[in-house]
Enzyme design. Structure first.
Site, PDB file in Angstrom:
ATOM      1  N   SER A 170       0.876  -1.300   0.033  1.00  0.00           N
ATOM      2  CA  SER A 170      -0.052   0.091  -0.060  1.00  0.00           C
ATOM      3  C   SER A 170       0.940   1.385   0.061  1.00  0.00           C
ATOM      4  O   SER A 170       1.920   1.253   0.640  1.00  0.00           O
ATOM      5  CB  SER A 170      -0.987   0.091   1.229  1.00  0.00           C
TER       6      SER A 170
ATOM      7  N   TYR B 101      -2.646   0.333  10.196  1.00  0.00           N
ATOM      8  CA  TYR B 101      -2.821  -0.385   8.743  1.00  0.00           C
ATOM      9  C   TYR B 101      -1.371  -0.417   7.888  1.00  0.00           C
ATOM     10  O   TYR B 101      -0.904  -1.355   7.592  1.00  0.00           O
ATOM     11  CB  TYR B 101      -3.881   0.149   7.859  1.00  0.00           C
TER      12      TYR B 101
ATOM     13  N   LYS C 273       1.532  -3.184   6.651  1.00  0.00           N
ATOM     14  CA  LYS C 273       1.835  -3.417   5.355  1.00  0.00           C
ATOM     15  C   LYS C 273       3.623  -3.309   5.377  1.00  0.00           C
ATOM     16  O   LYS C 273       4.247  -3.942   4.567  1.00  0.00           O
ATOM     17  CB  LYS C 273       1.307  -2.433   4.600  1.00  0.00           C
TER      18      LYS C 273
END
Length: 337
Positions: A124, A148, A152
């Site tokens: 991402s 998040y 990643k």
């Protein structure tokens, strides 16, 4: 070539399945269907004439992964399975680390044990954090702003380390920007189980009447209209990027590549574009900023073009047109089967 796609029944995974099948590859979907629908597999068959094999399993279940990987002579794995909401990751951090980091580790271990050496990983653009300079290049510092994004980045790092361990892996890390749109047939598209966390499906549900109003989180960012700016990329272009990555994955140990258009679009600009193609008024209301959000980011696509021969070909109008086509044909998502 036979490819296993973890999370292959999801929004991005289903489009990758279509691109791979149409390119002559065999596909096995590995998915627990926590945020996808089994009807997706039938829709893939309707588009391509071929239904991928499906293995129902969790990416954290190493024994199930070993069993699935042992059943075929896989050339590669495309790893998409994971949780993806920036906002939810703030309130459910442990769950995000378990799924996104532990799940990636378990998959890598299963690949090592079964002799599958090539992996394309769904990462991402959130790994960059607040940009120092735009457009974002792959050598920009990495300082993710949300749990998040940190999951990643940790998954990227563990795959990069395992790539040089024994037995080694070959890794292409694809840093997604904002996938939107749908297949031109309108048979597959983005269909979140609950209220959408992503902007485009939220706009679509307001346009079709399933939601009353679009909440625009923040109108005081340092951007042209005060709303957040993102690099939206058509999901079919993104899927084509995975086909290109598979063709390249064996050529070097670790490659990190942005998949974006190189152009930023604000929330209000996206609303205007969707209104233009749909003919529907999109009522919206401003709301406070969400934790973990960043004002603006968009990609440099130079590495993707130079190494993979890939660049995005569809514009914002195409993205909104195809998203609206999907929503019109499937007003209740995959429940309209």
């Amino acid at each position: 070539m036979t490819v296993m796609i973890t999370g292959g029944a999801g929004f991005i995974g289903s489009h990758i399945c279509v691109e791979l099948i149409q390119a002559g590859r065999n596909v096995v979907v590995y998915d627990n269907f926590c945020n996808s629908h089994p009807e997706v597999i039938n829709r893939i068959r309707r588009i391509t004439g071929t239904a991928p094999e499906v293995v129902k399993g969790d990416v954290r279940d190493v024994e199930a992964l070993i069993s699935a990987l042992s059943a075929h002579r896989f050339s590669a794995v495309i790893h998409l399975a994971g949780l993806k909401s920036v906002a939810d990751s703030v309130t459910s951090s442990a769950e995000y680390y378990d799924c996104n980091v532990v799940g990636t580790l378990r998959l890598a271990q299963a690949m090592q044990q079964t002799g599958v050496r090539n992996i394309v990983f769904s990462s991402s653009a959130t790994v960059y954090g607040e940009p120092d300079v735009l457009p974002l290049r792959e050598d920009h510092k990495l300082a993710p702003f949300s749990p998040y994004g940190r999951t990643k980045l940790q998954a990227e790092e563990l795959l990069s380390d395992i790539a040089h361990s024994l037995p080694p892996l070959n890794v292409v890390i694809l840093r997604y920007f904002n996938p939107v749109g749908s297949h031109e047939s309108g048979l597959i598209g983005e269909d979140p189980n609950d209220v959408p966390n992503n902007l485009m499906p939220y706009i679509s549900r307001v346009a079709i009447g399933r939601l009353p109003v679009l909440n625009v989180f923040g109108n005081d960012y340092p951007t042209s209209d005060g709303t957040g700016i993102r690099d939206y990329v058509h999901v079919v272009d993104l899927a084509a990027g995975h086909v290109a990555a598979l063709d390249h994955v064996h050529k070097q140990k670790v490659l990190k590549v942005n998949l974006g258009t190189g152009r930023g679009t604000s929330v209000l600009e996206l609303v205007d574009a969707y209104t233009a193609v749909s003919g529907r008024t999109i009522p919206f209301a401003f709301a406070p900023r969400r934790a973990g959000d960043i004002a603006s980011y968009y990609a440099s696509g130079d590495v993707a073009e130079e190494t993979l021969g890939w660049r995005a070909r569809r514009d914002i109008s195409d993205m909104c047109r195809d998203a609206w086509n999907w929503q019109q044909k499937n007003p209740n998502g995959y429940l309209d089967q």
